[in-house]
Write a protein that holds these residues in place. Structure first.
Motif, short mmCIF file in Angstrom:
data_model
loop_
_atom_site.label_atom_id
_atom_site.label_comp_id
_atom_site.label_asym_id
_atom_site.label_seq_id
_atom_site.Cartn_x
_atom_site.Cartn_y
_atom_site.Cartn_z
N GLY A 44 0.71 -1.08 0.02
CA GLY A 44 0.05 -0.11 -0.09
C GLY A 44 0.83 1.41 0.13
N ALA A 45 1.90 1.25 0.73
CA ALA A 45 2.69 2.54 0.82
C ALA A 45 3.39 2.56 -0.33
CB ALA A 45 3.76 2.29 2.01
N THR A 46 3.78 1.54 -0.83
CA THR A 46 4.55 1.66 -2.32
C THR A 46 3.43 2.40 -3.53
OG1 THR A 46 6.22 -0.24 -1.82
CG2 THR A 46 5.73 0.35 -3.99
N ILE A 47 2.28 1.71 -3.46
CA ILE A 47 1.48 2.31 -4.60
C ILE A 47 1.09 3.82 -4.21
CG2 ILE A 47 -0.97 2.03 -5.22
CD1 ILE A 47 -0.73 -0.98 -4.68
N GLY A 48 1.06 4.22 -2.84
CA GLY A 48 0.70 5.60 -2.65
C GLY A 48 1.90 6.40 -2.84
N VAL A 49 3.18 6.12 -2.84
CA VAL A 49 4.03 6.89 -3.13
C VAL A 49 4.48 7.12 -4.62
CG1 VAL A 49 6.72 7.09 -3.28
CG2 VAL A 49 5.51 6.70 -0.97
N GLY A 50 4.02 5.78 -5.24
CA GLY A 50 4.21 5.73 -6.80
C GLY A 50 2.95 6.55 -7.62
N GLU A 51 1.84 6.51 -6.94
CA GLU A 51 0.68 7.46 -7.33
C GLU A 51 1.06 9.06 -7.08
OE1 GLU A 51 -1.39 6.86 -9.51
OE2 GLU A 51 -1.42 4.47 -9.42
N GLY A 52 1.87 9.23 -6.18
CA GLY A 52 2.02 10.56 -5.57
C GLY A 52 0.93 10.98 -4.64
N TRP A 53 0.22 10.11 -4.05
CA TRP A 53 -0.79 10.43 -3.09
C TRP A 53 -0.42 10.78 -1.77
CZ3 TRP A 53 -3.94 5.42 -4.70
CH2 TRP A 53 -4.40 5.71 -6.09
N ALA A 54 -0.97 11.78 -1.01
CA ALA A 54 -0.66 12.07 0.42
C ALA A 54 -1.37 10.98 1.12
CB ALA A 54 -0.79 13.38 0.56
N PHE A 55 -0.76 10.16 1.95
CA PHE A 55 -1.54 9.49 3.02
C PHE A 55 -0.92 9.45 4.21
CE2 PHE A 55 2.00 6.79 1.09
CZ PHE A 55 2.18 6.09 1.88
N ASP A 56 -1.57 8.90 5.17
CA ASP A 56 -1.24 8.82 6.55
C ASP A 56 -0.59 7.60 6.91
OD1 ASP A 56 -1.12 8.66 9.65
OD2 ASP A 56 -2.83 10.21 9.52
#
Length: 205
Positions: A44-56
């Motif tokens: 999940g963290a890898t996808i979030g970074v790859g998509e450029g999404w800000a997440f907690d």
């Protein structure tokens, strides 16, 4: 075992709630679910970074670690495992010191991860958990984690995850035919999908 600072270069939150959740997960989850939960955070963290999404990261870490705890208490659950587990996670996290709003976000992510569709409108952490668990269970989106997969699986191997997880889903589907587990098993064909998964290639374990 202390909370890891990073896994295959993926940052892990080191706050007190995240560390307490790690200790709790180690005490309460069987090994196959603990390792699955850690891998799910990594994907999940890898996808979030790859998509450029800000997440907690605290929310994603705690939701990942606790998203399947309902599978460990099926005989005592009144609701479907993800609903029972989400409510249990929220209560535990609030007692551990997480802000109620954040704990509610964790609960929502856990409940939604078994739904047929999850979108950004449901919350970025909910979408990331949904995508991450789909990758780890069925290999859906396998290519999205190419860069980190070897390191994560080396430290948190799959082992006999497929067999144990499928058996747990089958147990709930037999007890609660109206739950999402039954939909995945009977309508989506989870067992066949897992059998065709790229994870079944020995070199990916």
């Amino acid at each position: 075992m202390p909370v890891p600072r990073q896994i295959a270069g993926i940052a892990v939150p080191g706050d007190e709630v995240s560390a307490a959740t790690w200790r709790y997960a180690q005490r309460t989850l069987p090994r196959y679910l603990l390792l699955h939960s850690v891998r799910s955070y990594c994907w999940g963290a890898t996808i979030g970074v790859g998509e450029g999404w800000a997440f907690d990261r605290q929310v994603l870490w705690t939701a990942s670690l606790l998203h399947d705890q309902g599978l460990t208490t099926l005989p005592r659950n009144v609701d479907c495992f993800e609903v029972a587990g989400g409510a249990r996670a929220r209560r535990w996290l609030e007692r551990a010191g997480m802000a109620p709003a954040a704990a509610g976000t964790v609960e929502r992510a856990i409940v939604l991860h078994m739904q047929a569709t999850v979108t950004l409108d449901d919350g970025v952490e909910a979408l990331l958990l949904d995508r991450a668990t789909s990758i780890d269970v069925r290999g859906a989106g396998f290519e999205l984690i190419d860069a980190v997969r070897p390191g994560v699986v080396r430290d948190y191997p799959r082992g006999d995850f497929d067999r144990h997880f499928l058996a747990a889903i089958q147990r709930e589907a037999a007890q609660r035919p109206d739950c999402q587990s039954a939909r995945l098993l009977n309508e989506t064909g989870l067992a066949d999908w897992m059998a065709r998964s790229p994870w079944r290639t020995t070199s990916h374990y």
